[in-house]
Design a protein around this motif. Sequence first.
Motif, PDB file in Angstrom:
ATOM      1  N   ARG A 283       0.834  -1.211   0.000  1.00 54.88           N
ATOM      2  CA  ARG A 283       0.000   0.000   0.000  1.00 54.88           C
ATOM      3  C   ARG A 283       0.862   1.252   0.000  1.00 54.88           C
ATOM      4  N   LYS A 284       2.017   1.152   0.648  1.00 51.89           N
ATOM      5  CA  LYS A 284       2.914   2.308   0.688  1.00 51.89           C
ATOM      6  C   LYS A 284       3.534   2.583  -0.678  1.00 51.89           C
ATOM      7  N   GLN A 285       3.500   1.563  -1.555  1.00 51.42           N
ATOM      8  CA  GLN A 285       4.072   1.720  -2.888  1.00 51.42           C
ATOM      9  C   GLN A 285       2.997   1.884  -3.960  1.00 51.42           C
ATOM     10  N   GLY A 286       1.766   2.157  -3.528  1.00 54.14           N
ATOM     11  CA  GLY A 286       0.714   2.484  -4.494  1.00 54.14           C
ATOM     12  C   GLY A 286      -0.149   1.335  -4.944  1.00 54.14           C
ATOM     13  N   LEU A 287       0.122   0.111  -4.489  1.00 57.20           N
ATOM     14  CA  LEU A 287      -0.704  -1.032  -4.874  1.00 57.20           C
ATOM     15  C   LEU A 287      -1.722  -1.246  -3.764  1.00 57.20           C
ATOM     16  N   LYS A 288      -2.914  -0.678  -3.970  1.00 59.76           N
ATOM     17  CA  LYS A 288      -3.931  -0.696  -2.926  1.00 59.76           C
ATOM     18  C   LYS A 288      -5.035  -1.683  -3.284  1.00 59.76           C
TER      19      LYS A 288
END
Length: 662
Positions: free
Chosen positions: A596-601
Amino acid sequence: MAGASPQGEDGAGAAASNSQTHSDKSVAPAHPHPAAAGEGGHVKAGKWGLIIGAIGVVFGDIGTSPLYAMREALHHSRSGGAAELAVLGVVSLVFWALLLVVTLKYVVFLMKADNKGEGGTLALMALAQHAIGRRSGLIFILGVCGAALFYGDGVITPAISVVSAVEGLRDAPGMGDALSPYVVPIAAGILIALFMIQSRGTASVARFFGPLTAVWFLILAGLGLWHIFDDVSILRALSPHYGVLFLFDNGFLGFVILGSVFLAVTGAEALYADMGHFGKAPIRMGWLWFVLPCLTLNYLGQGALVLDNRAAAANPFWMMVPEIVYWPVLIMATIATVIASQAVITGAFSVTQQAVQLGLLPRIDIRNTSESQAGQIFVPSVNMMLMVGVLALLVTFQTSTNLAAAYGIAVTGSMFVDSLLAWFIVRRLWKWSMPLSLAAISPLVALDLVFLTSNMLKIPQGAWFPLVLGAALVVLMWTWVRGTQILSDKTRKDSLPLTDLIEMLRARPPHRAPGTAIFLTSDPDVAPVALMHNLKHNKVLHEKNVILTVRTTDRPRVPENQRVSIEPISDDFKKLTISYGFMEQPNVPKALGVCRKQGLKFDIMSTSFFLGRRSVIASATQGMPLWQDRLFIFLTRNAANPTDFFHIPPGRVVELGAQVAV
């Protein structure tokens, strides 16, 4: 170097690694003390606690050797231990074995060859693979042999340690004859109880291991110091020339005696193996300033006692214990041997975890016994195997003298593997010149070979047992590695490249289902079996699709900021790689939180995990021999469920099967 990929695409378990592994005595015994040092080994806060903790775990095995090492070496001498030269020679050989094998080889040299602070044969093997930058069959074979020999050692150590302590009942003041028949049953009871409590974890009692073992070493030193004055001329034994004279005087028998002398240094490899738990500095300080002096004093005291009373050669340790403190010493000896056995058992759990992660063994049920300590694990199948093996040895051999014949060869084999692997480190990683590398490694290899060949002479008397067990484990590991490699190659050959599939889906879009689908696979470049079956049978494609690969690196642990790697392939597909060290347990949901911190939510409760479960059938015309196919199929069927292994919520998993011939 890419590490092993625990096979997420089927129930087969860990895939063959690009760098395989092992380890040693106790690669990483679970212990509540955290590591105090990084790669530099500088002690931080609480150094004394770490030194005492290391004494409890690292030196437990070598601390029980005085119970039987001198006795066995003296028994094999030409004079039965009665001659002055025999006593001086054995003590001299023991002292210099402690200096050369433990101090020089492990404390001074091998502890410098750490893998991000971790030691042990598996860690050393992974480091050697990393050093040469490619997969090496030789290094792989060495690692497999080292791992297999470790289990052989792990079966014998608890048996000989506990029996040697309980045998003190035979010399108990006024009660020896009455208690002698109960030695084996009492030892068996202690060992069964020890194995039965493993599932509950040892964190609650492990904090006492260090202090209790430290008291034991002080007892060894006190007994030795008391008896040195029986004949202070024993101090001559500190000179190596008495050991050399003794060997020449006994001829070939002297070479045989070296196998018994080696009993004094069993457990030495634990200094290297447990480095990551305590740091280099605490282990070095504990050995040089406490353990080595205590052991030296005790062996000198045993020698002085025998010089003064030649009849004491029959059992020098127990004959040096004064009658007034006999029972307290006996109780402490039993406690010390139980602690030494516990360190070996937990070490076996740790080695198994590493072997699974590195692709040497199928997935195995591994349970955490502590919510706060990651190293506290319990492996039911290994615990049962060790208990059955230990009890079988106890019933078969009955006495520590008989067990001593089986002991040593597995340890010397592991030490020999360590020395050979160190060659790749000094040449390829440290970039030493050929003459300097030969000067450093040749003496270590020569020393190991002397002890190894000496112990091989014990094969008819019992040393066959660890060799047979080790050979069986080598076959098992080789079968698993080879089988997973064949399975992976066959799957890749029969599969469609992922990029080709994506192009086909663009040309003929299927029905789209809401949510995210995560497909676990060991090869992210080909379309996962589960994805192909989902398209073939369900004729749907989720809105978001993640091709997930779990990899094991050649490092013990992976920093959280390097845990995940995301590579977009198209608007609908992403490649996700989760990396773990070979001493870590995979936890996919926890790692997905980092995404999630890398944009994959995505919402874990609206995400489906697709696993491809392969039904493997034997083929007599391809791959391995038929018997090996059947062994591999047995291993795949008994491998732990990938859902449990990766800690994936069972309610979110979809398994799609396929049949594959190997």
